[in-house]
Design a protein around this motif. Structure first.
Motif, PDB file in Angstrom:
ATOM      1  N   HIS A   1      12.360 -62.326  17.896  1.00 51.39           N
ATOM      2  CA  HIS A   1      10.995 -62.612  18.342  1.00 51.39           C
ATOM      3  C   HIS A   1      10.578 -61.431  19.221  1.00 51.39           C
ATOM      4  O   HIS A   1      10.358 -61.571  20.425  1.00 51.39           O
ATOM      5  N   LEU A   2      10.497 -60.244  18.626  1.00 53.39           N
ATOM      6  CA  LEU A   2      10.415 -59.008  19.384  1.00 53.39           C
ATOM      7  C   LEU A   2       8.999 -58.685  19.839  1.00 53.39           C
ATOM      8  O   LEU A   2       8.045 -58.797  19.083  1.00 53.39           O
ATOM      9  N   ASP A   3       8.901 -58.264  21.081  1.00 54.20           N
ATOM     10  CA  ASP A   3       7.669 -57.754  21.654  1.00 54.20           C
ATOM     11  C   ASP A   3       7.714 -56.235  21.491  1.00 54.20           C
ATOM     12  O   ASP A   3       8.500 -55.553  22.163  1.00 54.20           O
ATOM     13  N   LYS A   4       6.889 -55.694  20.619  1.00 51.46           N
ATOM     14  CA  LYS A   4       6.944 -54.262  20.325  1.00 51.46           C
ATOM     15  C   LYS A   4       6.580 -53.407  21.532  1.00 51.46           C
ATOM     16  O   LYS A   4       7.008 -52.253  21.629  1.00 51.46           O
ATOM     17  N   THR A   5       5.795 -53.944  22.450  1.00 50.46           N
ATOM     18  CA  THR A   5       5.435 -53.158  23.631  1.00 50.46           C
ATOM     19  C   THR A   5       6.613 -52.998  24.578  1.00 50.46           C
ATOM     20  O   THR A   5       6.585 -52.133  25.464  1.00 50.46           O
ATOM     21  N   ARG A   6       7.625 -53.831  24.424  1.00 51.11           N
ATOM     22  CA  ARG A   6       8.825 -53.721  25.256  1.00 51.11           C
ATOM     23  C   ARG A   6      10.032 -53.287  24.433  1.00 51.11           C
ATOM     24  O   ARG A   6      11.175 -53.570  24.802  1.00 51.11           O
ATOM     25  N   SER A   7       9.795 -52.591  23.328  1.00 51.55           N
ATOM     26  CA  SER A   7      10.866 -52.156  22.449  1.00 51.55           C
ATOM     27  C   SER A   7      10.761 -50.655  22.188  1.00 51.55           C
ATOM     28  O   SER A   7       9.691 -50.059  22.324  1.00 51.55           O
ATOM     29  N   ASN A   8      11.912 -50.047  21.848  1.00 51.73           N
ATOM     30  CA  ASN A   8      11.987 -48.642  21.441  1.00 51.73           C
ATOM     31  C   ASN A   8      11.435 -47.699  22.508  1.00 51.73           C
ATOM     32  O   ASN A   8      11.467 -48.007  23.697  1.00 51.73           O
ATOM     33  N   GLY A   9      10.923 -46.527  22.110  1.00 53.20           N
ATOM     34  CA  GLY A   9      10.452 -45.518  23.049  1.00 53.20           C
ATOM     35  C   GLY A   9      11.005 -44.152  22.706  1.00 53.20           C
ATOM     36  O   GLY A   9      12.033 -44.025  22.027  1.00 53.20           O
ATOM     37  N   ASP A  10      10.322 -43.094  23.163  1.00 56.20           N
ATOM     38  CA  ASP A  10      10.775 -41.730  22.898  1.00 56.20           C
ATOM     39  C   ASP A  10      12.046 -41.397  23.680  1.00 56.20           C
ATOM     40  O   ASP A  10      12.975 -40.782  23.150  1.00 56.20           O
ATOM     41  N   LEU A  11      12.059 -41.767  24.944  1.00 57.60           N
ATOM     42  CA  LEU A  11      13.177 -41.454  25.837  1.00 57.60           C
ATOM     43  C   LEU A  11      13.645 -42.723  26.533  1.00 57.60           C
ATOM     44  O   LEU A  11      12.844 -43.621  26.818  1.00 57.60           O
ATOM     45  N   TRP A  12      14.934 -42.781  26.830  1.00 54.55           N
ATOM     46  CA  TRP A  12      15.502 -43.974  27.468  1.00 54.55           C
ATOM     47  C   TRP A  12      16.402 -43.546  28.617  1.00 54.55           C
ATOM     48  O   TRP A  12      17.144 -42.561  28.509  1.00 54.55           O
ATOM     49  N   VAL A  13      16.300 -44.265  29.731  1.00 49.76           N
ATOM     50  CA  VAL A  13      17.138 -43.988  30.891  1.00 49.76           C
ATOM     51  C   VAL A  13      17.784 -45.293  31.351  1.00 49.76           C
ATOM     52  O   VAL A  13      17.108 -46.317  31.495  1.00 49.76           O
ATOM     53  N   GLN A  14      19.089 -45.252  31.561  1.00 49.03           N
ATOM     54  CA  GLN A  14      19.837 -46.375  32.135  1.00 49.03           C
ATOM     55  C   GLN A  14      20.326 -45.964  33.516  1.00 49.03           C
ATOM     56  O   GLN A  14      20.914 -44.900  33.684  1.00 49.03           O
ATOM     57  N   ILE A  15      20.055 -46.813  34.500  1.00 48.18           N
ATOM     58  CA  ILE A  15      20.472 -46.556  35.885  1.00 48.18           C
ATOM     59  C   ILE A  15      21.325 -47.731  36.345  1.00 48.18           C
ATOM     60  O   ILE A  15      20.960 -48.893  36.143  1.00 48.18           O
ATOM     61  N   GLY A  16      22.457 -47.439  36.953  1.00 49.95           N
ATOM     62  CA  GLY A  16      23.303 -48.491  37.496  1.00 49.95           C
ATOM     63  C   GLY A  16      23.868 -48.067  38.835  1.00 49.95           C
ATOM     64  O   GLY A  16      24.101 -46.870  39.077  1.00 49.95           O
TER      65      GLY A  16
ATOM     66  N   ILE B   1      19.432 -69.025  22.541  1.00 48.27           N
ATOM     67  CA  ILE B   1      19.023 -67.685  22.963  1.00 48.27           C
ATOM     68  C   ILE B   1      17.866 -67.204  22.096  1.00 48.27           C
ATOM     69  O   ILE B   1      17.629 -67.730  21.004  1.00 48.27           O
ATOM     70  N   ARG B   2      17.137 -66.180  22.574  1.00 46.20           N
ATOM     71  CA  ARG B   2      16.037 -65.609  21.801  1.00 46.20           C
ATOM     72  C   ARG B   2      15.963 -64.109  22.088  1.00 46.20           C
ATOM     73  O   ARG B   2      15.845 -63.691  23.242  1.00 46.20           O
ATOM     74  N   HIS B   3      16.065 -63.300  21.038  1.00 41.90           N
ATOM     75  CA  HIS B   3      15.959 -61.848  21.164  1.00 41.90           C
ATOM     76  C   HIS B   3      14.480 -61.476  21.275  1.00 41.90           C
ATOM     77  O   HIS B   3      13.710 -61.660  20.336  1.00 41.90           O
ATOM     78  N   GLU B   4      14.091 -60.905  22.446  1.00 39.80           N
ATOM     79  CA  GLU B   4      12.677 -60.671  22.711  1.00 39.80           C
ATOM     80  C   GLU B   4      12.272 -59.202  22.723  1.00 39.80           C
ATOM     81  O   GLU B   4      11.081 -58.899  22.684  1.00 39.80           O
ATOM     82  N   ALA B   5      13.205 -58.300  22.810  1.00 40.66           N
ATOM     83  CA  ALA B   5      12.898 -56.864  22.802  1.00 40.66           C
ATOM     84  C   ALA B   5      14.118 -56.124  22.288  1.00 40.66           C
ATOM     85  O   ALA B   5      15.249 -56.619  22.385  1.00 40.66           O
ATOM     86  N   SER B   6      13.892 -54.932  21.734  1.00 39.98           N
ATOM     87  CA  SER B   6      14.993 -54.210  21.095  1.00 39.98           C
ATOM     88  C   SER B   6      14.754 -52.708  21.141  1.00 39.98           C
ATOM     89  O   SER B   6      13.597 -52.243  21.113  1.00 39.98           O
ATOM     90  N   GLY B   7      15.816 -51.955  21.210  1.00 41.39           N
ATOM     91  CA  GLY B   7      15.725 -50.504  21.148  1.00 41.39           C
ATOM     92  C   GLY B   7      17.045 -49.911  20.689  1.00 41.39           C
ATOM     93  O   GLY B   7      18.103 -50.504  20.890  1.00 41.39           O
ATOM     94  N   LEU B   8      16.976 -48.755  20.058  1.00 35.09           N
ATOM     95  CA  LEU B   8      18.161 -48.017  19.629  1.00 35.09           C
ATOM     96  C   LEU B   8      17.975 -46.568  20.072  1.00 35.09           C
ATOM     97  O   LEU B   8      16.930 -45.965  19.801  1.00 35.09           O
ATOM     98  N   PHE B   9      18.988 -46.012  20.730  1.00 38.27           N
ATOM     99  CA  PHE B   9      18.850 -44.683  21.311  1.00 38.27           C
ATOM    100  C   PHE B   9      20.103 -43.848  21.065  1.00 38.27           C
ATOM    101  O   PHE B   9      21.230 -44.354  21.150  1.00 38.27           O
ATOM    102  N   ALA B  10      19.880 -42.569  20.741  1.00 37.56           N
ATOM    103  CA  ALA B  10      20.962 -41.599  20.597  1.00 37.56           C
ATOM    104  C   ALA B  10      21.232 -40.999  21.967  1.00 37.56           C
ATOM    105  O   ALA B  10      20.350 -40.390  22.572  1.00 37.56           O
ATOM    106  N   VAL B  11      22.438 -41.174  22.456  1.00 38.25           N
ATOM    107  CA  VAL B  11      22.818 -40.719  23.790  1.00 38.25           C
ATOM    108  C   VAL B  11      23.794 -39.561  23.626  1.00 38.25           C
ATOM    109  O   VAL B  11      24.946 -39.765  23.245  1.00 38.25           O
ATOM    110  N   PRO B  12      23.359 -38.326  23.852  1.00 29.58           N
ATOM    111  CA  PRO B  12      24.234 -37.180  23.624  1.00 29.58           C
ATOM    112  C   PRO B  12      25.422 -37.169  24.575  1.00 29.58           C
ATOM    113  O   PRO B  12      25.462 -37.928  25.552  1.00 29.58           O
TER     114      PRO B  12
END
Length: 453
Positions: free
Chosen positions: A200-215, A426-437
């Protein structure tokens, strides 16, 4: 929420916090991002010395917290000087190295606080602007992960804290390559994920050109990094979406143990471990892989999975255990034993019924039930308030790592899609796939081999 690929204990256990450096910073006490638990120190490990954001002062903390804080990393020096005792006992002292074979934040142990954010390049921005942006981002990440202030216009949010195991990880989405004229360098493994019937994906909260993970293990340190990265974008990119997550704080339990999710289930028993012979093969692109710029990198699948907690909590504990296939109290399989005991899939009860149901989540997600498919899961829980009717908007920021999502995430999710008992809750609401060099070498920025190759 695959049972076979969920992170081990958040406070300690496997995977250990790769890249964490003890406050002493000596070779016998430091572990680099390129090490596995128990390994000798990597040549990339740097001495911590006296680091600070505007001169870090030792923060008072219970000495007994230290072992939980390092989460399984090599121990502290045997006889620390008295003036450094407070620093050694604090969570803030733990540092992860920015430079290395792999980017930080992949095999690093679960962190207490996390932010994931996707950006789209601005209209007219291309390869040149992207390269400048990644150069700025890498420089900022390196400084903040060392416990230093941002080079320009620091906000002072983390002035009093140490590095607190901060990690910053960068990736590229499918659309990035067309926007920068690099279509020929786009990996086949980055092809869009297939549709799943439970999405049940919200496209506005999915994918993107660049992705950053901070922890990080401190909320202010994590936010400080998020704000610095966002400010660094300038006019080159804009935020597409951003999500916040959390895990149990290191040292919160009397002894190291596997984390629990918001359903109350022990979640992480069968995650791949760096000590396993085929770990790198499953999780990282080989040095000889294609395209060359992805050598030692990985692919991150990011899913916002909402847990329908009101429905879940109406079930009895026994019914919840049947859905998962494991005991809620200790994570042991319903077929008996302890948390780490191998599940006996053919075991039946006195009436001849399978003890672990055919549609139990833990059964369906086992690698030996999916052609060996495996992924390293490193999620954060989330809670974004309540709906108008009082239903919690909470669940899992699912993040999994693999050398190829077509051999990792996709086959497992397809099987879950066909009959997982947990899918009702559960319900999958957003999705993204990213290549992390792979990680940046000294003097490099992340993605340099792609953008300047």
């Amino acid at each position: 929420m695959a049972d076979h690929s969920t992170p081990e204990a958040s406070s300690a256990g496997v995977p250990s916090p790769q890249g964490a450096v003890s406050a002493k910073g000596s070779p016998k006490n430091a572990v680099s991002e390129n090490s596995t638990p128990g390994d000798a120190v990597s040549e990339n490990t740097l001495s911590r010395g006296v680091f600070s954001r505007r001169r870090l002062l030792g923060t008072a903390g219970a000495t007994g917290l230290a072992l939980g804080a390092v989460g399984g990393a090599a121990g502290y020096a045997a006889a620390p000087s008295a003036e450094k005792t407070a620093l050694l006992a604090s969570l803030g002292a733990d540092r992860v190295m920015f430079h290395g074979k792999h980017q930080p934040g992949i095999t690093t142990a679960l962190q207490a606080r996390g932010h994931v954010v996707a950006f789209d390049l601005a209209a007219g921005a291309g390869r040149k602007e992207a390269a400048a942006l990644l150069r700025r981002w890498s420089a900022t990440a390196q400084r903040l992960m060392a416990g230093e202030a941002a080079a320009l216009d620091d906000t002072d949010v983390a002035r009093d804290a140490g590095p607190s195991s901060l990690t910053v990880t960068f990736g590229f989405g499918h659309s990035f390559f067309a926007r920068t004229g690099l279509e020929k360098q786009r990996p086949v493994a980055l092809d869009p994920l297939p549709d799943f019937s439970s999405d049940h994906l919200d496209k506005t909260r999915s994918n993107g050109d660049l992705w950053v993970q901070i922890g990080a293990n401190d909320a202010l340190v994590a936010f400080h990094a998020l704000r610095a990265i966002q400010k660094d974008t300038g006019s080159a990119a804009r935020v597409r979406w951003q999500m916040n997550g959390f895990n149990r704080s290191p040292g919160a339990t009397a002894q190291p143990m596997t984390a629990r999710n918001l359903m109350g289930q022990i979640d992480g028993t069968r995650n791949p471990k760096p000590a396993e012979a085929d770990f790198d093969q499953r999780i990282f692109v080989p040095a000889s892989g294609h395209p060359e710029w992805m050598a030692n990198g990985s692919y991150a699948v990011v899913r916002r999975i909402r847990m329908l907690l009101d429905d879940w909590e109406k079930l009895s504990v026994t019914a919840q255990e049947q859905v998962i296939g494991r005991r809620k109290s200790d994570g042991a399989p319903l077929s008996g034993g302890t948390e780490t005991t191998a599940m006996k899939l053919q075991k039946t009860d006195a009436d001849g019924n399978l003890v672990v149901p055919l549609n139990a989540h833990a059964r369906i997600t086992r690698p030996d039930q999916n052609g060996g498919a495996a992924m390293l899961r490193r999620p954060f829980s989330f809670h974004d308030g309540f709906d108008p009717d009082g239903v919690p908007d909470a669940g899992l920021l699912f993040i999994c790592w693999q050398a190829d999502p077509l051999r990792g995430f996709v086959p497992v999710q397809r099987k879950l899609d066909r009959g997982d008992a947990l899918s009702h809750f559960i319900r999958h609401e957003a999705s993204g796939l990213f290549a992390v060099p792979g990680g940046a070498a000294d003097g490099e920025y992340v993605g340099q081999r792609l953008l300047e190759g």
